[in-house]
Design a protein around this motif. Structure first.
Motif, PDB file in Angstrom:
ATOM      1  N   LEU A  24       0.825  -1.210   0.000  1.00  0.00           N
ATOM      2  CA  LEU A  24       0.000   0.000   0.000  1.00  0.00           C
ATOM      3  C   LEU A  24       0.858   1.258   0.000  1.00  0.00           C
ATOM      4  CD1 LEU A  24      -2.889  -0.967   2.435  1.00  0.00           C
ATOM      5  CD2 LEU A  24      -3.057  -0.532  -0.020  1.00  0.00           C
ATOM      6  N   VAL A  25       1.910   1.266   0.810  1.00  0.00           N
ATOM      7  CA  VAL A  25       2.806   2.423   0.851  1.00  0.00           C
ATOM      8  C   VAL A  25       3.456   2.622  -0.514  1.00  0.00           C
ATOM      9  CG1 VAL A  25       4.988   3.275   1.815  1.00  0.00           C
ATOM     10  CG2 VAL A  25       3.225   2.363   3.324  1.00  0.00           C
ATOM     11  N   ARG A  26       3.891   1.536  -1.138  1.00  0.00           N
ATOM     12  CA  ARG A  26       4.510   1.623  -2.459  1.00  0.00           C
ATOM     13  C   ARG A  26       3.521   2.174  -3.486  1.00  0.00           C
ATOM     14  NH1 ARG A  26       4.653  -0.496  -7.114  1.00  0.00           N
ATOM     15  NH2 ARG A  26       3.098  -2.053  -6.689  1.00  0.00           N
ATOM     16  N   ARG A  27       2.284   1.686  -3.444  1.00  0.00           N
ATOM     17  CA  ARG A  27       1.273   2.151  -4.408  1.00  0.00           C
ATOM     18  C   ARG A  27       0.906   3.611  -4.193  1.00  0.00           C
ATOM     19  NH1 ARG A  27      -3.007  -2.661  -5.690  1.00  0.00           N
ATOM     20  NH2 ARG A  27      -1.464  -4.272  -6.111  1.00  0.00           N
ATOM     21  N   ASP A  32       1.242   9.164  -5.885  1.00  0.00           N
ATOM     22  CA  ASP A  32       1.613  10.542  -5.572  1.00  0.00           C
ATOM     23  C   ASP A  32       2.622  11.061  -6.579  1.00  0.00           C
ATOM     24  OD1 ASP A  32       1.691  12.875  -3.616  1.00  0.00           O
ATOM     25  OD2 ASP A  32       3.813  12.296  -3.720  1.00  0.00           O
ATOM     26  N   ARG A  33       3.581  10.236  -6.909  1.00  0.00           N
ATOM     27  CA  ARG A  33       4.608  10.633  -7.887  1.00  0.00           C
ATOM     28  C   ARG A  33       3.974  10.928  -9.239  1.00  0.00           C
ATOM     29  NH1 ARG A  33       7.940  12.645 -10.823  1.00  0.00           N
ATOM     30  NH2 ARG A  33       9.975  11.815 -11.331  1.00  0.00           N
ATOM     31  N   GLU A  34       3.039  10.088  -9.648  1.00  0.00           N
ATOM     32  CA  GLU A  34       2.383  10.295 -10.941  1.00  0.00           C
ATOM     33  C   GLU A  34       1.486  11.535 -10.928  1.00  0.00           C
ATOM     34  OE1 GLU A  34       3.011   8.696 -13.799  1.00  0.00           O
ATOM     35  OE2 GLU A  34       4.560   7.680 -12.647  1.00  0.00           O
TER      36      GLU A  34
END
Length: 46
Positions: A24-27, A32-34
């Motif tokens: 979840l943190v990775r997603r 957020d980056r996108e």
């Protein structure tokens, strides 16, 4: 999950929940980056 005496007493459920949290943190970080790509790109090129 580590106990106070330092032993590892993680149950299979704890391990699965930790995996889910990491995913979840990775997603969220990827999303957020996108969604803020222009800001991140501007900071990289500053």
């Amino acid at each position: 999950m580590a106990t106070e005496d330092g032993t590892d007493s993680a149950s299979p459920l704890d391990e699965v929940m930790d995996d889910i949290r990491r995913e979840l943190v990775r997603r969220v970080a990827t999303a957020d980056r996108e969604s803020n790509r222009d800001i991140y790109d501007a900071l990289e090129h500053e």
